[in-house]
Every structure is written in C-alpha cells, then in structure tokens.
Design a protein around this motif. Structure first.
Motif, short mmCIF file in Angstrom:
data_model
loop_
_atom_site.label_atom_id
_atom_site.label_comp_id
_atom_site.label_asym_id
_atom_site.label_seq_id
_atom_site.Cartn_x
_atom_site.Cartn_y
_atom_site.Cartn_z
N VAL A 20 0.84 -1.20 0.00
CA VAL A 20 0.00 0.00 0.00
C VAL A 20 0.87 1.25 0.00
O VAL A 20 0.58 2.22 -0.70
N ALA A 21 1.96 1.22 0.76
CA ALA A 21 2.85 2.37 0.81
C ALA A 21 3.50 2.61 -0.55
O ALA A 21 3.73 3.75 -0.95
N ARG A 22 3.78 1.54 -1.28
CA ARG A 22 4.46 1.68 -2.57
C ARG A 22 3.50 2.00 -3.71
O ARG A 22 3.80 2.82 -4.58
N HIS A 23 2.32 1.32 -3.74
CA HIS A 23 1.43 1.43 -4.90
C HIS A 23 0.12 2.17 -4.64
O HIS A 23 -0.59 2.49 -5.58
N GLY A 24 -0.21 2.36 -3.39
CA GLY A 24 -1.46 3.06 -3.07
C GLY A 24 -2.57 2.09 -2.71
O GLY A 24 -2.63 0.97 -3.21
N LEU A 25 -3.45 2.54 -1.84
CA LEU A 25 -4.52 1.69 -1.33
C LEU A 25 -5.49 1.26 -2.41
O LEU A 25 -5.90 0.10 -2.48
N VAL A 26 -5.87 2.17 -3.30
CA VAL A 26 -6.87 1.86 -4.33
C VAL A 26 -6.34 0.78 -5.28
O VAL A 26 -7.03 -0.20 -5.58
N HIS A 27 -5.09 0.92 -5.70
CA HIS A 27 -4.53 -0.04 -6.64
C HIS A 27 -4.41 -1.43 -6.00
O HIS A 27 -4.79 -2.44 -6.61
N VAL A 28 -3.92 -1.49 -4.77
CA VAL A 28 -3.79 -2.78 -4.08
C VAL A 28 -5.16 -3.40 -3.86
O VAL A 28 -5.35 -4.61 -4.06
N ALA A 29 -6.15 -2.60 -3.48
CA ALA A 29 -7.50 -3.12 -3.25
C ALA A 29 -8.11 -3.67 -4.53
O ALA A 29 -8.75 -4.72 -4.53
N LEU A 30 -7.90 -2.97 -5.66
CA LEU A 30 -8.44 -3.45 -6.93
C LEU A 30 -7.79 -4.75 -7.37
O LEU A 30 -8.45 -5.67 -7.87
N VAL A 31 -6.49 -4.85 -7.18
CA VAL A 31 -5.79 -6.09 -7.55
C VAL A 31 -6.25 -7.24 -6.66
O VAL A 31 -6.53 -8.34 -7.15
N LEU A 32 -6.35 -7.01 -5.37
CA LEU A 32 -6.81 -8.07 -4.47
C LEU A 32 -8.26 -8.47 -4.76
O LEU A 32 -8.61 -9.65 -4.69
N ALA A 33 -9.10 -7.51 -5.11
CA ALA A 33 -10.50 -7.83 -5.43
C ALA A 33 -10.61 -8.62 -6.73
O ALA A 33 -11.54 -9.42 -6.90
#
Length: 75
Positions: A20-33
């Motif tokens: 999250v620190a490197r890529h951002g919360l939105v991007h990590v959440a979309l990839v995980l979803a």
C-alpha cells in the motif's frame, strides 16, 4: 553458479502495508478484489512443459518434440 536465497519471514499485514505504501490503497485493493476472477493457473505453478527448450537443455532434459507440419510430410 549456485545461489543461496533466504526468504524474509514477514507477516502478511506488514507485506500488505508495504504494498500500500508503494502502490497506493486503491490499486492494491483493486488487484486483491480481482484475484478470484483471474483465468488460468495460480502464479508460481510452472509446469515442466512450459519451459522453453533452452532452459530444458540447461537442466538436462530433452527439447520438446516438434509437431509435424503439413509441409514436412514426405512421401
């Protein structure tokens, strides 16, 4: 050439925090979803048939047999 690889044992929470620190919360959440909807094999499951011929030779295997093409047929 040999290499020793030591995997750092970190908790999943710390790994996700670093992502999250490197890529951002939105991007990590979309990839995980989107993970349950990915097609194909899970990552990290490479089959021996998937290796290219040069790597197969490097580990001592025979190259994959070539399929016959219609112009290779001889009478």
């Amino acid at each position: 050439m040999n290499i020793d690889v030591e995997f750092e044992q970190r908790s999943p929470v710390r790994v996700i925090d670093a992502l999250v620190a490197r890529h951002g919360l939105v991007h990590v959440a979309l990839v995980l979803a989107g993970l349950p909807f990915r097609k194909g094999r899970k990552t990290g499951q490479l089959q021996i048939e998937d290796l290219p011929d040069r790597l197969r030779r490097d580990i001592g295997l025979e190259p994959t047999p070539r399929s016959r093409r219609h112009w290779d047929v001889r009478l």
